[in-house]
Design an enzyme around this catalytic site. Structure first.
Site, PDB file in Angstrom:
ATOM      1  N   ASP A  90       1.319   5.955   6.194  1.00  0.00           N
ATOM      2  CA  ASP A  90      -0.122   6.178   6.129  1.00  0.00           C
ATOM      3  C   ASP A  90      -0.594   6.821   7.424  1.00  0.00           C
ATOM      4  O   ASP A  90      -0.474   6.237   8.506  1.00  0.00           O
ATOM      5  CB  ASP A  90      -0.847   4.848   5.910  1.00  0.00           C
ATOM      6  CG  ASP A  90      -2.329   5.051   5.566  1.00  0.00           C
ATOM      7  OD1 ASP A  90      -2.818   6.195   5.673  1.00  0.00           O
ATOM      8  OD2 ASP A  90      -2.988   4.063   5.195  1.00  0.00           O
ATOM      9  N   LYS A 138       1.209   9.228   2.716  1.00  0.00           N
ATOM     10  CA  LYS A 138      -0.212   9.587   2.753  1.00  0.00           C
ATOM     11  C   LYS A 138      -0.455  10.347   4.055  1.00  0.00           C
ATOM     12  O   LYS A 138      -0.303   9.794   5.149  1.00  0.00           O
ATOM     13  CB  LYS A 138      -1.101   8.359   2.677  1.00  0.00           C
ATOM     14  CG  LYS A 138      -2.598   8.697   2.636  1.00  0.00           C
ATOM     15  CD  LYS A 138      -3.447   7.450   2.762  1.00  0.00           C
ATOM     16  CE  LYS A 138      -3.347   6.609   1.494  1.00  0.00           C
ATOM     17  NZ  LYS A 138      -4.142   5.359   1.611  1.00  0.00           N
ATOM     18  N   ASP A 163       0.847  -1.196   0.000  1.00  0.00           N
ATOM     19  CA  ASP A 163       0.000   0.000   0.000  1.00  0.00           C
ATOM     20  C   ASP A 163       0.886   1.250   0.000  1.00  0.00           C
ATOM     21  O   ASP A 163       1.506   1.548  -1.003  1.00  0.00           O
ATOM     22  CB  ASP A 163      -0.971  -0.053   1.180  1.00  0.00           C
ATOM     23  CG  ASP A 163      -2.122   0.947   1.040  1.00  0.00           C
ATOM     24  OD1 ASP A 163      -2.417   1.371  -0.100  1.00  0.00           O
ATOM     25  OD2 ASP A 163      -2.723   1.299   2.065  1.00  0.00           O
TER      26      ASP A 163
END
Length: 290
Positions: free
Chosen positions: A207, A237, A203
């Site tokens: 994050d 992110k 991913d």
């Protein structure tokens, strides 16, 4: 005259008693506190040492230990005497025999967790879930089926330094969730990552989805993230839609990630990115940075 002499005598004896008491207290304070030290080679010995650990103690992993259930760090050190969890010769916690769950769960505070490898967990490699003031240094987390290192659920004032998280892939979700590093879904205040590397995670590299408090990321590198079928693939992110959180990113690098190098992801907080850059990111370097 006799009365005066008596008073003087009593006063003298009282001072002598106080002096002796002070000397005893000083001697007591000079005594050295002793801490326990364990070197462990089996899961049973490791879990026993972790359960018994008190402030200032040290637990060393020797060789590879195969865990069959999540290792839980539930007790706490103190600000002056942390509990030290480390290795004597490149210790490895292999989690491939755990049927479900995280590899290591930290609910305690004031731990130094250093120089270990955590691999093959059926979920995250290591999660700091509650507590705080923990220090992670030179950890390697890889081949876990969710994020390598995650801070979560109110855990606060943690410092993650010089750690590597790579090749983490959540097979069940096509790579949608496994980040290198995550401080998301209600982590606490004052969490910081410095000089860490995230590469080839399915991913994102970092994050901060759903993270309500500022996270600091300094001199970190995110490379080649997002190789999972459903992975987003951002280097960093930095929040999520509906949030207004002022994260800071300083002197970081994002190269060759599937999506963006730096993505605010709908976070309308004043994200401060200083001295950071990168190249080769599939959708561009920065987006939705306010």
């Amino acid at each position: 005259m006799a009365l005066l002499a008596c008073v003087a005598f009593i006063s003298c004896k009282k001072n002598e008693t106080l002096t002796e008491s002070n000397e005893l207290n000083a001697s007591s304070k000079k005594q050295t506190t002793t801490f326990a030290s364990y070197t462990v080679t089996t899961e049973a010995a490791l879990k026993s040492a972790i359960s018994a650990a008190a402030p200032g103690d040290q637990i060393k992993v020797s060789g590879t230990i195969y865990l069959t259930s999540t290792l839980q760090l539930l007790n706490s050190g103190t600000s002056s005497n942390k509990i030290n969890f480390t290795t004597s010769n490149g210790g490895i916690l292999d989690c491939s025999n755990i049927s479900s769950g995280w590899g290591v769960k930290v609910n305690g505070s004031y731990w130094n967790i250093t120089n270990l490898t955590i691999r093959n967990a059926p979920d995250c490699g290591i999660v700091l879930q509650h507590g705080g003031y923990n220090y992670l240094y030179n950890l390697k987390t890889h081949a876990n089926k969710d994020s390598g290192i995650q801070i979560y659920n109110g855990s606060n004032n943690n410092y993650v330094l010089s750690c590597q998280s790579y090749d983490n892939y959540d097979v069940a979700n096509g790579g949608e969730n496994a980040d290198g590093f995550a401080c998301k879904l209600s982590g606490g205040v004052n969490n910081k990552f410095e000089s860490c590397t995230a590469n080839h995670n399915s991913d994102d590299g970092w994050d901060l989805y759903g993270q309500p408090y500022t996270v600091k990321i300094l001199t970190c590198t995110a490379t080649n993230n997002g190789y999972g079928t459903n992975g987003d693939g951002n280097g960093f992110k930095l929040g999520s839609a509906g949030q207004t959180v002022a994260h800071t990113v300083t002197n970081c690098t994002a190269n060759n990630n599937k999506a963006y190098g730096y993505d605010g992801n709908g976070n309308t907080g004043h994200i401060t990115i200083t001295g950071s850059g990168g190249s080769g990111n599939g959708k561009g370097l920065m987006t939705r940075i306010y």
